[in-house]
Design a protein around this motif. Structure first.
Motif, mmCIF file in Angstrom:
data_model
loop_
_atom_site.group_PDB
_atom_site.id
_atom_site.type_symbol
_atom_site.label_atom_id
_atom_site.label_comp_id
_atom_site.label_asym_id
_atom_site.label_seq_id
_atom_site.Cartn_x
_atom_site.Cartn_y
_atom_site.Cartn_z
ATOM 1 N N ARG A 87 -48.888 -13.755 -19.957
ATOM 2 C CA ARG A 87 -50.262 -13.882 -19.462
ATOM 3 C C ARG A 87 -50.712 -12.545 -18.886
ATOM 4 O O ARG A 87 -49.932 -11.871 -18.203
ATOM 5 N N GLY A 88 -51.959 -12.195 -19.153
ATOM 6 C CA GLY A 88 -52.543 -11.012 -18.535
ATOM 7 C C GLY A 88 -51.756 -9.745 -18.750
ATOM 8 O O GLY A 88 -51.686 -8.893 -17.853
ATOM 9 N N GLY A 89 -51.141 -9.595 -19.914
ATOM 10 C CA GLY A 89 -50.379 -8.384 -20.204
ATOM 11 C C GLY A 89 -49.010 -8.343 -19.567
ATOM 12 O O GLY A 89 -48.350 -7.307 -19.584
ATOM 13 N N GLN A 90 -48.551 -9.452 -19.020
ATOM 14 C CA GLN A 90 -47.237 -9.518 -18.389
ATOM 15 C C GLN A 90 -46.398 -10.574 -19.088
ATOM 16 O O GLN A 90 -46.906 -11.626 -19.474
ATOM 17 N N ARG A 91 -45.111 -10.278 -19.259
ATOM 18 C CA ARG A 91 -44.209 -11.217 -19.931
ATOM 19 C C ARG A 91 -43.055 -11.557 -19.002
ATOM 20 O O ARG A 91 -42.505 -10.689 -18.321
ATOM 21 N N TYR A 92 -42.705 -12.836 -18.992
ATOM 22 C CA TYR A 92 -41.545 -13.257 -18.221
ATOM 23 C C TYR A 92 -40.286 -12.557 -18.722
ATOM 24 O O TYR A 92 -40.132 -12.270 -19.909
ATOM 25 N N HIS A 93 -39.345 -12.353 -17.805
ATOM 26 C CA HIS A 93 -38.088 -11.685 -18.139
ATOM 27 C C HIS A 93 -37.002 -12.666 -18.553
ATOM 28 O O HIS A 93 -35.981 -12.241 -19.086
ATOM 29 N N HIS A 94 -37.199 -13.941 -18.273
ATOM 30 C CA HIS A 94 -36.106 -14.899 -18.475
ATOM 31 C C HIS A 94 -36.612 -16.116 -19.239
ATOM 32 O O HIS A 94 -37.732 -16.588 -19.012
ATOM 33 N N TRP A 95 -35.749 -16.634 -20.130
ATOM 34 C CA TRP A 95 -36.111 -17.794 -20.949
ATOM 35 C C TRP A 95 -36.431 -19.006 -20.089
ATOM 36 O O TRP A 95 -37.290 -19.825 -20.431
ATOM 37 N N PHE A 96 -35.786 -19.149 -18.943
ATOM 38 C CA PHE A 96 -35.993 -20.325 -18.099
ATOM 39 C C PHE A 96 -37.364 -20.346 -17.425
ATOM 40 O O PHE A 96 -37.741 -21.350 -16.821
ATOM 41 N N ASP A 97 -38.131 -19.250 -17.502
ATOM 42 C CA ASP A 97 -39.372 -19.131 -16.737
ATOM 43 C C ASP A 97 -40.588 -19.767 -17.402
ATOM 44 O O ASP A 97 -41.578 -20.066 -16.728
ATOM 45 N N GLY A 98 -40.560 -19.938 -18.721
ATOM 46 C CA GLY A 98 -41.762 -20.339 -19.453
ATOM 47 C C GLY A 98 -42.278 -21.722 -19.100
ATOM 48 O O GLY A 98 -41.525 -22.614 -18.696
ATOM 49 N N ASP A 99 -43.567 -21.916 -19.282
ATOM 50 C CA ASP A 99 -44.200 -23.211 -19.011
ATOM 51 C C ASP A 99 -43.739 -24.258 -20.025
ATOM 52 O O ASP A 99 -43.627 -23.990 -21.221
ATOM 53 N N GLY A 100 -43.512 -25.479 -19.530
ATOM 54 C CA GLY A 100 -42.963 -26.537 -20.358
ATOM 55 C C GLY A 100 -43.912 -27.019 -21.440
ATOM 56 O O GLY A 100 -45.104 -27.206 -21.207
ATOM 57 N N GLU A 335 -17.428 -17.202 -18.731
ATOM 58 C CA GLU A 335 -16.600 -16.513 -17.737
ATOM 59 C C GLU A 335 -17.347 -16.248 -16.444
ATOM 60 O O GLU A 335 -16.799 -16.335 -15.358
ATOM 61 N N ASP A 336 -18.641 -15.898 -16.566
ATOM 62 C CA ASP A 336 -19.391 -15.494 -15.376
ATOM 63 C C ASP A 336 -20.881 -15.594 -15.667
ATOM 64 O O ASP A 336 -21.296 -16.347 -16.551
ATOM 65 N N LEU A 337 -21.695 -14.803 -14.951
ATOM 66 C CA LEU A 337 -23.149 -14.886 -15.059
ATOM 67 C C LEU A 337 -23.761 -13.966 -16.105
ATOM 68 O O LEU A 337 -24.985 -13.905 -16.222
ATOM 69 N N ARG A 338 -22.954 -13.228 -16.856
ATOM 70 C CA ARG A 338 -23.519 -12.192 -17.729
ATOM 71 C C ARG A 338 -24.519 -12.731 -18.744
ATOM 72 O O ARG A 338 -25.570 -12.126 -18.962
ATOM 73 N N ASN A 339 -24.228 -13.851 -19.388
ATOM 74 C CA ASN A 339 -25.197 -14.408 -20.343
ATOM 75 C C ASN A 339 -26.504 -14.763 -19.651
ATOM 76 O O ASN A 339 -27.589 -14.606 -20.205
ATOM 77 N N PHE A 340 -26.384 -15.219 -18.438
ATOM 78 C CA PHE A 340 -27.528 -15.723 -17.702
ATOM 79 C C PHE A 340 -28.444 -14.610 -17.198
ATOM 80 O O PHE A 340 -29.672 -14.698 -17.302
ATOM 81 N N ASN A 341 -27.855 -13.563 -16.613
ATOM 82 C CA ASN A 341 -28.710 -12.552 -15.994
ATOM 83 C C ASN A 341 -28.745 -11.208 -16.706
ATOM 84 O O ASN A 341 -29.481 -10.307 -16.289
ATOM 85 N N THR A 342 -27.983 -11.059 -17.796
ATOM 86 C CA THR A 342 -28.008 -9.799 -18.551
ATOM 87 C C THR A 342 -28.490 -10.008 -19.979
ATOM 88 O O THR A 342 -29.386 -9.312 -20.464
#
Length: 503
Positions: A87-100, A335-342
């Motif tokens: 929206r407004g030239g900005q994109r979410y950084h994470h897949w979990f953020d998008g509107d349902g 193993e850890d959070l890498r898939n989630f936050n990287t």
């Protein structure tokens, strides 16, 4: 349908339709790219289904069917997932953020239709009107432009959809469920089970047993709320208790007598959060600490115990059952959070990256000795499901979408059945041109045996840039899909959903 016919059908299906009007009106090309947002999401045909829509609803009255839809497969396959990221030239950084966005694939005597509508949360409506993001997101730091009155101010209703007491519930684990009309997909507003539970977290992974009894939970750092509902959708009981502290608990599992949770060692750095970072970027992995296993009695939520296992990360469980005071359960382990936050932020920019493998793991919890043992397999997969008739009961089979090519772990391009008794697998490889969502089991009419079912899911064809629903005989996956229902457009990739057969 064999592999060769499957690929031929994809070509025929895509060439049989013109691109819908909304696709050209919003600037989408056949490859799903947009000049306006090219700097935010680089053109990558493999990831078009993660690009997102602009807020428009879509529908197709009659999908093109290759093969034959089974005569007893009649009902509604509801799916939910993030559908808007820019929206407004900005994109979410994470897949979990998008509107349902809730999808209804309807299987009838007239064929297969598709309808999808965005959940009209207060957040979605306000931001659509403003043309910009107004509130922080789970994985994207955004300066709030409206008051943050509760977690529901940021509620995206984007993770799962279930049917309960005749209506749909669009679920997001951080806050309230949103009611929707099952026929029109019109949003009816937030749902509260009782005045004292208004706004309480209600997880996106409720467990529904064969008799219709439903269990769910929600977490708030060091507190967990647990719910039990009758088959008629009435709240039977709830309880709030102190629990191990973890910044994220996405799923749980039920056996005949217990609710079981695994709390991964994820700390939330409040200094980073207060400095303006997103919640995801404020999470810290504490690999030198243990994961905590919380076991709660179904009959009395106040009775529980906590055991420990080595640090591990998980999102999804398959099933659990118990015998002689020994619980056996399965989940998908990282193993850890890498898939989630990287990894996720990279694919949200359209980058080709390889994720860390997520693999099947199995726990045996001996409640007599308070001991836990774990075994693992090496398959790379996610989104485990079982036959709905064995939820919370002993199961023989697990079903997954699987990464057939392990060099590209982030592309789930096959389906697999695992026989827990023999260790044997059965599966089908869709090839490099497809990526798959979760698949669910739909019992065949009149059947009683576990696995006598249809396996139904959704996929995205990379070459043709269109989406399809697939139907397998769950007892013979290697034979390939018995039917494919092709849309004339692609749809955003979903997380979870459920199939509801017509009586």
């Amino acid at each position: 349908m064999n592999r060769r016919h499957f690929f031929q059908s994809l070509g025929v299906a895509a060439s049989s339709f013109a691109l819908p009007a909304w696709a050209t009106q919003t600037g989408l090309t056949q490859a799903g790219t947009s000049n306006k947002f090219a700097p935010l999401f680089q053109a990558n045909p493999k990831l078009t289904c993660l690009r997102g829509y602009r807020g428009q609803d879509v529908s197709c009255d009659k999908a093109w069917v290759e093969g034959k839809i089974p005569a007893d497969l009649r009902g509604d396959f509801f799916r939910n997932g993030p559908g808007l990221f820019e929206r407004g030239g900005q994109r979410y950084h994470h897949w979990f953020d998008g509107d349902g966005m809730v999808h209804a694939w309807r299987f009838s005597d007239q064929g297969v239709s598709h309808q999808a509508r965005f959940v009209q949360t207060k957040k979605f409506a306000a931001e659509q009107q403003a043309g910009e993001f107004l509130v922080p997101a789970f994985g994207t730091a955004i300066e709030p432009k409206i008051p943050l009155r509760s977690s529901d101010t940021m509620n995206t209703a984007n993770t799962n959809v279930i049917k309960m007491d005749g209506r749909l519930l669009a679920l997001w684990e951080g806050g309230s469920a949103h009611g929707m009309d099952a026929t029109s997909l019109q949003t009816q507003g937030m749902v509260s089970w009782s005045p004292e539970l208004a706004g309480m977290p209600f997880s996106a992974h409720p467990k529904v047993e064969a008799d219709g009894t439903m269990w769910n939970f929600g977490t708030m750092l060091d507190k967990v709320v647990m719910y039990q509902f009758s088959p008629q959708g009435k709240l039977v009981k709830h309880h709030v208790m102190k629990c191990p502290r973890s910044a994220m608990v996405h799923d749980f599992v039920v056996s005949q007598k217990h609710l079981i949770f695994i709390f991964s060692p994820i700390a939330l750095n409040m200094d980073l959060l207060h400095s303006g970072r997103s919640m995801v970027n404020s999470m810290e992995w504490k690999g030198n600490e243990s994961s905590k296993v919380l076991i709660v009695e179904k009959a009395d939520f106040t009775k529980s115990r906590i055991l420990e296992i080595p640090a591990l990360m998980l999102f999804h469980f398959g099933n659990a059952w118990e015998e002689n005071n020994v619980i056996r359960l399965d989940f998908v382990k990282s193993e850890d959070l890498r898939n989630f936050n990287t990894w996720m932020p990279k694919i949200m920019r359209g980058e080709d990256v390889t994720s860390e493998p997520s693999t099947p793991a199995f726990l045996t919890i001996d409640l007599n000795r308070n001991k836990i043992s774990m075994t693992e397999r090496s398959d790379t997969l996610e989104f485990p499901r079982v036959d709905p008739r064995v939820v919370g009961q002993r199961n023989q089979f697990l079903y997954y979408p699987v990464a057939v090519n392990k060099a590209d772990n982030n592309t789930l391009n096959g389906v697999m059945r695992l026989d827990l008794e023999s260790g044997k697998t059965d599966g089908f490889d869709f090839g490099d041109r497809c990526r798959l969502e979760e698949h669910v089991l739909v019992p065949k009419a009149g059947s009683r045996k576990e696995g006598e079912a249809w396996l139904v899911g959704v996929g995205f064809d990379i070459e043709k840039q269109t989406s399809f629903a697939s139907v397998f005989d769950a007892q013979n996956l290697s034979a390939g899909p018995v039917a494919l229902a092709h849309l004339p457009y692609w749809v955003p990739h979903c997380f979870h959903g459920n199939f509801y057969s017509h009586a």
